[in-house]
Design a protein around this motif. Sequence first.
Motif, PDB file in Angstrom:
ATOM      1  N   THR A 112       0.847  -1.192   0.000  1.00  0.00           N
ATOM      2  CA  THR A 112       0.000   0.000   0.000  1.00  0.00           C
ATOM      3  C   THR A 112       0.881   1.239   0.000  1.00  0.00           C
ATOM      4  O   THR A 112       2.006   1.207   0.516  1.00  0.00           O
ATOM      5  CB  THR A 112      -0.938   0.008   1.216  1.00  0.00           C
ATOM      6  N   TYR A 131      -2.882   3.615  -3.672  1.00  0.00           N
ATOM      7  CA  TYR A 131      -3.107   2.254  -4.164  1.00  0.00           C
ATOM      8  C   TYR A 131      -2.894   1.251  -3.032  1.00  0.00           C
ATOM      9  O   TYR A 131      -2.213   1.517  -2.046  1.00  0.00           O
ATOM     10  CB  TYR A 131      -2.158   1.926  -5.324  1.00  0.00           C
ATOM     11  N   THR A 133      -2.548  -3.198  -2.771  1.00  0.00           N
ATOM     12  CA  THR A 133      -2.566  -4.501  -3.443  1.00  0.00           C
ATOM     13  C   THR A 133      -2.407  -5.609  -2.411  1.00  0.00           C
ATOM     14  O   THR A 133      -1.477  -5.579  -1.593  1.00  0.00           O
ATOM     15  CB  THR A 133      -1.433  -4.603  -4.478  1.00  0.00           C
ATOM     16  N   THR A 135      -2.245  -9.868  -2.170  1.00  0.00           N
ATOM     17  CA  THR A 135      -2.146 -11.096  -2.964  1.00  0.00           C
ATOM     18  C   THR A 135      -1.813 -12.288  -2.079  1.00  0.00           C
ATOM     19  O   THR A 135      -1.171 -12.161  -1.039  1.00  0.00           O
ATOM     20  CB  THR A 135      -1.062 -10.983  -4.059  1.00  0.00           C
ATOM     21  N   GLY A 325      -5.482 -12.204  -5.915  1.00  0.00           N
ATOM     22  CA  GLY A 325      -5.175 -10.894  -5.378  1.00  0.00           C
ATOM     23  C   GLY A 325      -6.277  -9.890  -5.626  1.00  0.00           C
ATOM     24  O   GLY A 325      -7.273 -10.152  -6.318  1.00  0.00           O
ATOM     25  N   MET A 327      -6.585  -5.439  -6.117  1.00  0.00           N
ATOM     26  CA  MET A 327      -5.915  -4.154  -6.211  1.00  0.00           C
ATOM     27  C   MET A 327      -6.941  -3.033  -6.064  1.00  0.00           C
ATOM     28  O   MET A 327      -7.994  -3.051  -6.717  1.00  0.00           O
ATOM     29  CB  MET A 327      -5.186  -4.021  -7.550  1.00  0.00           C
ATOM     30  N   TYR A 329      -7.478   1.202  -6.232  1.00  0.00           N
ATOM     31  CA  TYR A 329      -6.847   2.380  -6.841  1.00  0.00           C
ATOM     32  C   TYR A 329      -7.748   3.585  -6.597  1.00  0.00           C
ATOM     33  O   TYR A 329      -8.957   3.549  -6.864  1.00  0.00           O
ATOM     34  CB  TYR A 329      -6.669   2.130  -8.343  1.00  0.00           C
TER      35      TYR A 329
END
Length: 481
Positions: A112, A131, A133, A135, A325, A327, A329
């Motif tokens: 992040t 952002y 992410t 996973t 994952g 994501m 944004y």
Amino acid sequence: MRISNVLLATIVLLGSIGCSVGPRYTRPDVTIPAQFTAPAATGPAEATAKAEPADPEFWRSFHDPELTGLVERSLSANNDLRSALAHYDAAAALWRLSKFDKYPTVTASEDTGRQKLAANQAFGYPRNYRYSTSTVNASWELDFYGRIRHNVEAQRQQLLASGSDLAAMQVAIVGEVASTYIDLRGQQERLRVAQRNADNQRQTVKLVEATYTAGRGTKFDTARARALYESTTARIPALESAIALDEHRLAVLCGQSPDALVSELDMPRALPDLPESIDPGTPADLVRRRPDINASEQRLHAATEQIGINTADLFPRVNFEGLLGMMEYHADSPFDGVSPANLAALNIDWSFLDRGRVKARIASSRADGDAQLAQYQQTVLLALEDVDNALVRYVRSREEDAQLHQAALDSKRAADLANIRYKEGATGLLDLLDAERVELQAEDSYATSHLDSASAAVSLYKSLAGGWPQRPPQPVRTGKP
């Protein structure tokens, strides 16, 4: 759907042709004699001690509580043993680590942040954005050709070898404690003999001086008597030095400072009792029992597995990889929001274009296996030689011990008679001094021989690996886990 079918077909095909490559380990054949060639010690059946793993604490056969206490202290506190135990624990951890390769490896990651781009990098989009992410990654090597299985077995054999090294270290430490303790008691006995003979010779000097004062002797007689007395007292410092060295060595073997046991060990004691004979068993028993032989064979086994590890590189290495994952944004743009991501892939890595390096590694591992085989065969031969030598030394030292004991008794009787005859004027001073010199030599030779017999018994037990302690040393702790 078509790609999934191709992947599935590839897995089935590789699984159908896959096998564990590389040589299979078989215990090497070593020619060993049916019996030891050295003479066997004879004695009453009930007095015969047999060095067997089921009866590991051989030092108890000496019936010396102080020796037993020293051995037990060394087993729990000796630093060399603690180091060997730490190496064993490290090998155990590596074996556990290798077994995880048989199962999928799953990891998770989180990324992040916030970023601001330069104006010429944004291309009309917002320059500031955040952002995040998340996973979950998985990978799994499909062990079609046994690379992982060979590696797990190699690590297991290295663990067994470390365990055998620990057992060998225990036998060595116990043997050194016992032999040093016996040497200490033997040197104390030699010191007692020297001091007693010095006292007798001092009385002889006084007697010769009194005779000279009475007008019967000469200055030459007095000088000869003093010379014998002084040569006897000159032995004492070297014996006291040997005693101090043994005391310091025993303390260090027990994990203490060199001066820690001086007051405890300074009180002289008799040499421990010895068994009438020690049954060595057969060479086949020895090969199964000696930890150094076991360690050498286990390392040979590990080297054989290493050949299989390197041979597997001639064939494809198949890895299944997966990813799940998400994501997120945020940039006040049409692309804002949460996007899922996933991946399923089959990775085939085949070093067929690098066969020269692979074959070189295989050749290197085969040469290492040949070296380990030769080392194993040499270890067996050295063990057989060790036992034969120890048997010869033990049997012959017991024979010498019995003869020197009788010689010491006869020389003491002769010295007592010479002293009486000199006082009565029936013999000359030369006969008295010669009898006292022979008495000192005979008693010191017997004390030395008795010491050698006890040391030979310890060496024989040690060579037979009779003395496998069952209590591990205390582990070293350097910090919290």
